[in-house]
Design an enzyme around this catalytic site. Structure first.
Site, short mmCIF file in Angstrom:
data_model
loop_
_atom_site.label_atom_id
_atom_site.label_comp_id
_atom_site.label_asym_id
_atom_site.label_seq_id
_atom_site.Cartn_x
_atom_site.Cartn_y
_atom_site.Cartn_z
N ARG A 44 0.82 -1.21 0.00
CA ARG A 44 0.00 0.00 0.00
C ARG A 44 0.86 1.26 0.00
O ARG A 44 2.05 1.23 0.33
CB ARG A 44 -0.92 0.03 1.22
CG ARG A 44 -0.17 0.06 2.56
CD ARG A 44 0.01 1.45 3.14
NE ARG A 44 0.84 1.46 4.34
CZ ARG A 44 2.13 1.75 4.34
NH1 ARG A 44 2.75 2.00 3.20
NH2 ARG A 44 2.82 1.76 5.47
N GLU A 50 -0.63 11.38 7.71
CA GLU A 50 0.61 10.77 8.22
C GLU A 50 0.80 11.10 9.69
O GLU A 50 0.64 12.26 10.10
CB GLU A 50 1.79 11.30 7.40
CG GLU A 50 2.86 10.29 7.12
CD GLU A 50 2.36 9.14 6.26
OE1 GLU A 50 2.11 8.05 6.81
OE2 GLU A 50 2.21 9.33 5.05
N ASP A 53 -2.51 8.02 12.76
CA ASP A 53 -3.15 6.76 13.20
C ASP A 53 -3.12 6.61 14.71
O ASP A 53 -4.13 6.28 15.32
CB ASP A 53 -2.54 5.54 12.48
CG ASP A 53 -1.03 5.41 12.66
OD1 ASP A 53 -0.38 6.40 13.08
OD2 ASP A 53 -0.50 4.32 12.39
N GLY A 142 10.92 -3.86 3.11
CA GLY A 142 11.45 -2.77 3.92
C GLY A 142 11.49 -1.44 3.20
O GLY A 142 12.19 -0.52 3.62
N SER A 146 4.86 -1.55 2.80
CA SER A 146 4.15 -2.54 3.61
C SER A 146 4.18 -3.96 3.04
O SER A 146 3.15 -4.63 2.94
CB SER A 146 2.71 -2.09 3.86
OG SER A 146 2.30 -2.59 5.09
N ASP A 194 -2.22 -0.63 7.58
CA ASP A 194 -1.62 -1.49 6.56
C ASP A 194 -2.44 -2.75 6.30
O ASP A 194 -2.67 -3.14 5.16
CB ASP A 194 -0.19 -1.88 6.97
CG ASP A 194 0.68 -0.67 7.18
OD1 ASP A 194 0.26 0.45 6.83
OD2 ASP A 194 1.79 -0.82 7.72
P1 ADP Z 1 7.73 -2.89 4.91
O1 ADP Z 1 6.56 -3.62 5.50
O2 ADP Z 1 7.51 -1.42 4.83
O3 ADP Z 1 8.16 -3.44 3.61
P2 ADP Z 1 9.04 -3.90 7.28
O4 ADP Z 1 10.44 -3.74 7.76
O5 ADP Z 1 7.91 -3.55 8.19
O6 ADP Z 1 8.95 -3.09 5.92
O7 ADP Z 1 8.80 -5.41 6.84
C1 ADP Z 1 9.71 -6.04 5.97
C2 ADP Z 1 9.98 -7.46 6.45
O8 ADP Z 1 8.84 -8.30 6.16
C3 ADP Z 1 11.12 -8.12 5.72
O9 ADP Z 1 12.37 -7.79 6.29
C4 ADP Z 1 10.78 -9.61 5.89
O10 ADP Z 1 11.16 -10.05 7.18
C5 ADP Z 1 9.26 -9.60 5.83
N1 ADP Z 1 8.78 -9.91 4.47
C6 ADP Z 1 8.03 -9.13 3.67
N2 ADP Z 1 7.78 -9.74 2.48
C7 ADP Z 1 8.37 -10.94 2.53
C8 ADP Z 1 8.48 -12.06 1.63
N3 ADP Z 1 7.93 -12.04 0.41
N4 ADP Z 1 9.20 -13.12 2.04
C9 ADP Z 1 9.76 -13.16 3.26
N5 ADP Z 1 9.70 -12.14 4.14
C10 ADP Z 1 9.01 -11.05 3.80
#
Ligand code: ADP
Length: 400
Positions: A44, A50, A53, A142, A146, A194
């Site tokens: 998303r 911003e 929430d 990351g 989300s 999210d």
């Molecule tokens: P965002 O949600 O903004 O991308 P976050 O740090 O909150 O960032 O979440 C990212 C984390 O979610 C990654 O480091 C991983 O641990 C997990 N993650 C997300 N997508 C996947 C995926 N396709 N496979 C494995 N882990 C995932």
């Protein structure tokens, strides 16, 4: 397509069907069979609203065409096995864990990525059968779009499909179960945005979400001449880690002095009347939040009226407030926004997400995309990535 061919200008997003094909192929190699279920959950971007929430305010996100896909099938191997194809996930890429029972509840652990899956298994409303699954995602991990919620919501949808006889829960309960999973397993105290948008998103619509009542309203954003550009600054400033809790505390302090349960209940007049009682920095934090909550409802009105110019103006006001009053922007995000605003056909632009790096979101005319990207690339010294998007659907079941 011309866009994608021009020197890597826009990131080409793998379609859900392409992701499924890739995940199915990996599944066959790994588990020697064909999966029976395929689902996806989207990432998303927040258009406006911003740092509202946790102040019981409004947020206004839309689901992205970037999704996490889960393919899999029921098994009788005695364990659940999950493999991720995400390069950026920590090692090992495959995990095994038993179905939780009252005597043996699931525990968070290593690798970190598996906690998102385990958290959802532990919080699923219904019986979980043994399964094998493979994950494939087009949401950058990351990157502030989300990927985590998209993984949780895709996993929940997968478990629903795996158990055709389970009694379905409401979309809201599903989103809340995924939020709880994120609180308990990765241990992130996230809000509701999210997971709600990843569950409830609808093609051609943004979602106005009231973080106090949890009421959600879809608002059309379906003009084919208007697109949403997500620009990743590809920087993330490592701060002390105390920025977020400090902002939260300042908001609570301001609400307390204004004798309100939350800043949602305070008006700008309430705030101004008490200015002398507030530290200047706390005053500015509260001014951002109160202004931002109002801007978000005004933006929803503007979108209902298809007034993109008004919507864009509110986006820029939001950015300036985040930069000056809330102090969560950074030079890179400011440059991306000001460069975008110098271009014809751009309605508005702002930082999106927590701040200190990550992405900007820009509302612009589809015909303005190429020139805007060229101009931003001239002005921005870093290596930005661009995604051209329109509002996508929430979690759905796919052809396997
Ligand atoms: P965002 O949600 O903004 O991308 P976050 O740090 O909150 O960032 O979440 C990212 C984390 O979610 C990654 O480091 C991983 O641990 C997990 N993650 C997300 N997508 C996947 C995926 N396709 N496979 C494995 N882990 C995932």
């Amino acid at each position: 397509d011309q866009l994608f061919s021009r020197a890597n200008m826009v990131t080409k997003v793998e379609s859900a069907a392409e992701l499924v094909a890739r995940a199915v192929s990996t599944f066959r190699d790994q588990y020697g069979e064909k999966p029976t279920v395929a689902v996806c959950g989207p990432g998303r971007v927040n258009l406006i609203g911003e740092h509202t929430d946790y102040n019981e305010g409004f947020v206004f996100p839309m689901a992205l065409p970037m999704v996490t896909v889960v393919v899999g099938r029921r098994t009788d191997t005695g364990v659940c096995r999950v493999l991720t194809t995400a390069q950026d996930a920590d090692e090992p890429k495959q995990v095994e864990f038993p179905v939780p029972s009252t005597d043996h509840p699931l525990q968070p652990g290593k690798p970190a990525w598996a906690n998102y899956v385990k958290g959802v298994v532990a919080n699923f409303k219904g019986e979980v059968s043994l399964f094998d699954a493979v994950l494939a995602s087009s949401v950058p991990l990351g990157g502030g779009l989300s990927s985590s919620a998209s993984l949780e919501v895709a996993t929940y949808t997968f478990l629903e499909q795996l158990n055709p006889q389970h009694s379905p829960v409401s979309l809201k309960e599903k989103a809340l179960a995924c939020q709880k999973a994120e609180h308990e397993f990765p241990g992130m105290p996230c809000g509701i945005m999210d997971q709600f948008i990843s569950v409830m998103g609808k093609e051609g619509h943004a979602l106005l979400l009231d973080c106090r009542s949890m009421a959600a309203e879809l608002v059309p954003l379906d003009n084919p001449d208007v697109v949403v550009m997500v620009t990743n600054s590809n920087v993330r400033h490592e701060l002390t880690g105390s920025e977020y809790p400090t902002r939260r505390r300042q908001c609570e302090q301001a609400a307390g002095i204004l004798a309100k349960n939350s800043l949602r209940e305070a008006s700008m007049e309430d705030l101004e009347a008490q200015e002398s009682k507030l530290e200047p920095v706390v005053f500015r934090r509260a001014r951002h939040v109160i202004g931002e909550i109002r801007r978000t409802t005004e933006a929803a009105d503007a979108l209902r009226a298809r007034d993109y110019a008004k919507f864009g103006k509110l986006m820029v006001e939001s950015h300036n407030s985040l930069r000056d009053d809330y102090e969560v922007s950074c030079a890179e995000l400011d440059t991306l926004v000001s460069a975008a605003m110098e271009c014809t056909g751009v309605y508005g632009s702002r930082m999106t997400g927590g701040g200190f790096g990550g992405c900007t979101v820009t509302l612009l005319s589809a015909t303005a995309v190429q020139d805007t990207i060229s101009h931003i690339k001239e002005k921005y010294t870093g290596q930005p990535t661009f995604y051209i998007t329109t509002p996508a659907a929430g979690a759905s079941v796919l052809q396997v």
